[in-house]
Design a protein around this motif. Structure first.
Motif, PDB file in Angstrom:
ATOM      1  N   ALA A   1       0.810  -1.053  -0.026  1.00  0.00           N
ATOM      2  CA  ALA A   1      -0.093  -0.072  -0.038  1.00  0.00           C
ATOM      3  C   ALA A   1       0.868   1.110  -0.010  1.00  0.00           C
ATOM      4  CB  ALA A   1      -0.858   0.042   1.263  1.00  0.00           C
TER       5      ALA A   1
ATOM      6  N   PRO B   1      -6.202   9.011  -6.203  1.00  0.00           N
ATOM      7  CA  PRO B   1      -7.263   8.376  -6.682  1.00  0.00           C
ATOM      8  C   PRO B   1      -7.583   7.251  -5.539  1.00  0.00           C
ATOM      9  CG  PRO B   1      -5.257   7.629  -8.068  1.00  0.00           C
ATOM     10  CD  PRO B   1      -4.800   8.990  -7.042  1.00  0.00           C
ATOM     11  N   ASN B   2      -8.549   6.574  -5.696  1.00  0.00           N
ATOM     12  CA  ASN B   2      -8.991   5.590  -4.685  1.00  0.00           C
ATOM     13  C   ASN B   2      -7.929   4.353  -4.804  1.00  0.00           C
ATOM     14  OD1 ASN B   2     -11.319   6.827  -3.660  1.00  0.00           O
ATOM     15  ND2 ASN B   2     -12.537   5.984  -5.487  1.00  0.00           N
TER      16      ASN B   2
ATOM     17  N   ALA C   1      -4.798   4.664  -3.477  1.00  0.00           N
ATOM     18  CA  ALA C   1      -3.544   5.320  -3.574  1.00  0.00           C
ATOM     19  C   ALA C   1      -2.565   5.014  -2.507  1.00  0.00           C
ATOM     20  CB  ALA C   1      -3.670   6.905  -3.965  1.00  0.00           C
ATOM     21  N   GLY C   2      -3.371   5.018  -1.165  1.00  0.00           N
ATOM     22  CA  GLY C   2      -2.647   4.861   0.024  1.00  0.00           C
ATOM     23  C   GLY C   2      -2.935   5.819   0.985  1.00  0.00           C
ATOM     24  N   LYS C   3      -4.199   6.893   1.000  1.00  0.00           N
ATOM     25  CA  LYS C   3      -4.384   7.884   1.661  1.00  0.00           C
ATOM     26  C   LYS C   3      -4.573   7.670   2.879  1.00  0.00           C
ATOM     27  CE  LYS C   3      -7.230   9.655  -1.371  1.00  0.00           C
ATOM     28  NZ  LYS C   3      -7.257   8.681  -2.391  1.00  0.00           N
TER      29      LYS C   3
ATOM     30  N   THR D   1      -4.351   4.934   4.418  1.00  0.00           N
ATOM     31  CA  THR D   1      -3.132   4.113   5.065  1.00  0.00           C
ATOM     32  C   THR D   1      -2.376   5.161   5.810  1.00  0.00           C
ATOM     33  OG1 THR D   1      -3.469   2.489   3.445  1.00  0.00           O
ATOM     34  CG2 THR D   1      -1.407   2.484   4.684  1.00  0.00           C
TER      35      THR D   1
HETATM   36  P1  ADP Z   1      -7.075   5.566  -0.414  1.00  0.00           P
HETATM   37  O1  ADP Z   1      -7.438   5.896   0.833  1.00  0.00           O
HETATM   38  O2  ADP Z   1      -6.170   6.376  -1.112  1.00  0.00           O
HETATM   39  O3  ADP Z   1      -8.153   4.888  -1.176  1.00  0.00           O
HETATM   40  P2  ADP Z   1      -5.880   3.164   1.069  1.00  0.00           P
HETATM   41  O4  ADP Z   1      -4.754   3.458   1.993  1.00  0.00           O
HETATM   42  O5  ADP Z   1      -7.271   2.646   1.622  1.00  0.00           O
HETATM   43  O6  ADP Z   1      -6.005   4.064  -0.168  1.00  0.00           O
HETATM   44  O7  ADP Z   1      -5.535   1.740   0.330  1.00  0.00           O
HETATM   45  C1  ADP Z   1      -4.425   1.653  -0.298  1.00  0.00           C
HETATM   46  C2  ADP Z   1      -4.063   0.038  -0.747  1.00  0.00           C
HETATM   47  O8  ADP Z   1      -4.133  -0.692   0.273  1.00  0.00           O
HETATM   48  C3  ADP Z   1      -5.203  -0.305  -1.458  1.00  0.00           C
HETATM   49  O9  ADP Z   1      -4.906  -1.077  -2.782  1.00  0.00           O
HETATM   50  C4  ADP Z   1      -6.258  -0.943  -0.712  1.00  0.00           C
HETATM   51  O10 ADP Z   1      -6.998  -1.881  -1.508  1.00  0.00           O
HETATM   52  C5  ADP Z   1      -5.204  -1.662   0.121  1.00  0.00           C
HETATM   53  N1  ADP Z   1      -5.640  -2.052   1.603  1.00  0.00           N
HETATM   54  C6  ADP Z   1      -6.336  -0.777   2.430  1.00  0.00           C
HETATM   55  N2  ADP Z   1      -6.781  -1.378   3.677  1.00  0.00           N
HETATM   56  C7  ADP Z   1      -6.423  -2.773   3.560  1.00  0.00           C
HETATM   57  C8  ADP Z   1      -6.920  -3.850   4.514  1.00  0.00           C
HETATM   58  N3  ADP Z   1      -7.127  -3.612   5.646  1.00  0.00           N
HETATM   59  N4  ADP Z   1      -6.459  -5.061   3.847  1.00  0.00           N
HETATM   60  C9  ADP Z   1      -6.155  -5.149   2.654  1.00  0.00           C
HETATM   61  N5  ADP Z   1      -5.756  -4.260   1.729  1.00  0.00           N
HETATM   62  C10 ADP Z   1      -6.144  -3.177   2.178  1.00  0.00           C
END
Ligand code: ADP
Length: 305
Positions: free
Chosen positions: A16, A35-36, A38-40, A42
């Motif tokens: 991520a 974009p969705n 992206a890692g925001k 996280t």
């Molecule tokens: P954003 O907030 O930019 O939409 P995220 O940080 O939510 O991005 O996610 C980054 C990546 O990590 C994506 O590919 C998402 O599918 C994956 N991801 C996020 N949370 C989890 C989780 N709890 N388990 C597995 N994959 C995750």
């Protein structure tokens, strides 16, 4: 106020974050744009101490988030992407519960709650159950709980998602107002959102930072647009002699011949062109710096990702 250095995070096989580094100074209002996926979120969960990174340094207000989680959380106002609000509770009861959770001393609670209520303009529906509020009102309640303990740093995860256009404008205004007293980092996947609220954007794609700059600098180019009142014989070759000019390209135009003049790196093109025009007697109708739309910058970064 925030220092992030070499952050990585994987969820099983999904990488991520791939080495994210940035800083936010006190008083800044910064958009985390991408974009969705992206890692925001996280990044935000790591900053707020709700998720451990695999590697990297995360500091808030000089404190290491990993070793001083509670102190850091006390300094941060956090609006998660889906604020856990209790539908049967009234707004008043919810804010009282949050004040207790935040360990605001009982004798100060009335004052702190009133200030948050005033700042987010929710006095009109304090006695309504949260479940009966519109999404925009709920978001304001979420912001009220985020600022309740007067944090110096506000971290907002997609604060305008799912709002209608009127609510959107209200929440943007509210964020700008809150930013007068706190540093703000907020995430969004919508470019106009970031343009409307902040001066600086950190663009993240696929777990990496692709750009980190003031919006004005992202839009700036090395080039200038020069429009003449009438054609000038040999203009293109003459303008190439001006210091800092690489080449000129004629643009389709209806009101006089117009050119995009390409500059070299760091050339201050407009003053040089202005001086040359005066010297050569070019009949200049307009001379301005060329800018790109942020949308084109964003799309260009996205295709390179
Ligand atoms: P954003 O907030 O930019 O939409 P995220 O940080 O939510 O991005 O996610 C980054 C990546 O990590 C994506 O590919 C998402 O599918 C994956 N991801 C996020 N949370 C989890 C989780 N709890 N388990 C597995 N994959 C995750």
């Amino acid at each position: 106020m925030i220092r992030v250095e070499g952050l990585t995070k994987a969820y099983g096989p999904i990488q991520a974050l791939r080495g994210v580094s940035f800083q936010v100074q006190a008083g800044e209002i910064v958009g985390l744009l991408g974009p969705n996926g992206a890692g925001k979120s996280t990044i935000i969960k790591i900053l707020t101490g709700y998720l451990q990174p695999d590697e990297g340094i995360v500091e808030v207000d000089g404190l290491d988030v990993l070793t001083h989680r509670l102190e850091v959380q006390a300094r941060i106002g956090y609006l998660p992407e889906n604020t856990p609000l209790y539908p049967d509770m009234t707004v008043q009861a919810y804010l009282k519960m949050m004040a207790d959770l935040r360990q605001i001393p009982p004798e100060k609670q009335t004052e702190y709650i009133s200030e948050a209520v005033y700042a987010t303009d929710i006095a009109g529906f304090l006695n309504r159950p949260i479940g009966k509020l519109s999404k925009g009102m709920r978001q304001r309640v979420g912001l009220a709980q985020a600022i309740l303990h007067k944090p110096r740093l506000l971290i907002l995860d997609e604060p305008t998602i799912g709002l209608d256009p009127t609510q959107l404008v209200e929440i943007r205004q509210l964020i700008r107002r809150l930013a007068q007293h706190s540093t703000v980092l907020f995430s969004s996947h919508i470019l106009p959102e970031v343009e409307a609220v902040c001066h600086r954007a950190i663009i993240i794609m696929n777990g990496q930072i692709k750009a980190d700059a003031r919006l004005a600098d992202l839009a700036a180019t090395q080039n200038a647009i020069l429009t003449l009142q009438r054609p000038v014989e040999g203009f293109e070759s003459a303008v190439r002699q001006v210091r800092g000019v690489k080449r000129a390209e004629r643009l389709p135009s209806t009101d006089g011949p117009s050119y995009r003049i390409y500059g070299e790196d760091n050339a201050d093109l407009c003053p040089a062109l202005f001086a040359a025009a005066a010297q050569m007697g070019w009949p200049v109708r307009e001379l301005r710096a060329d800018t790109r739309t942020l949308e084109s910058v964003f799309n260009e970064l996205a295709t390179r990702a």
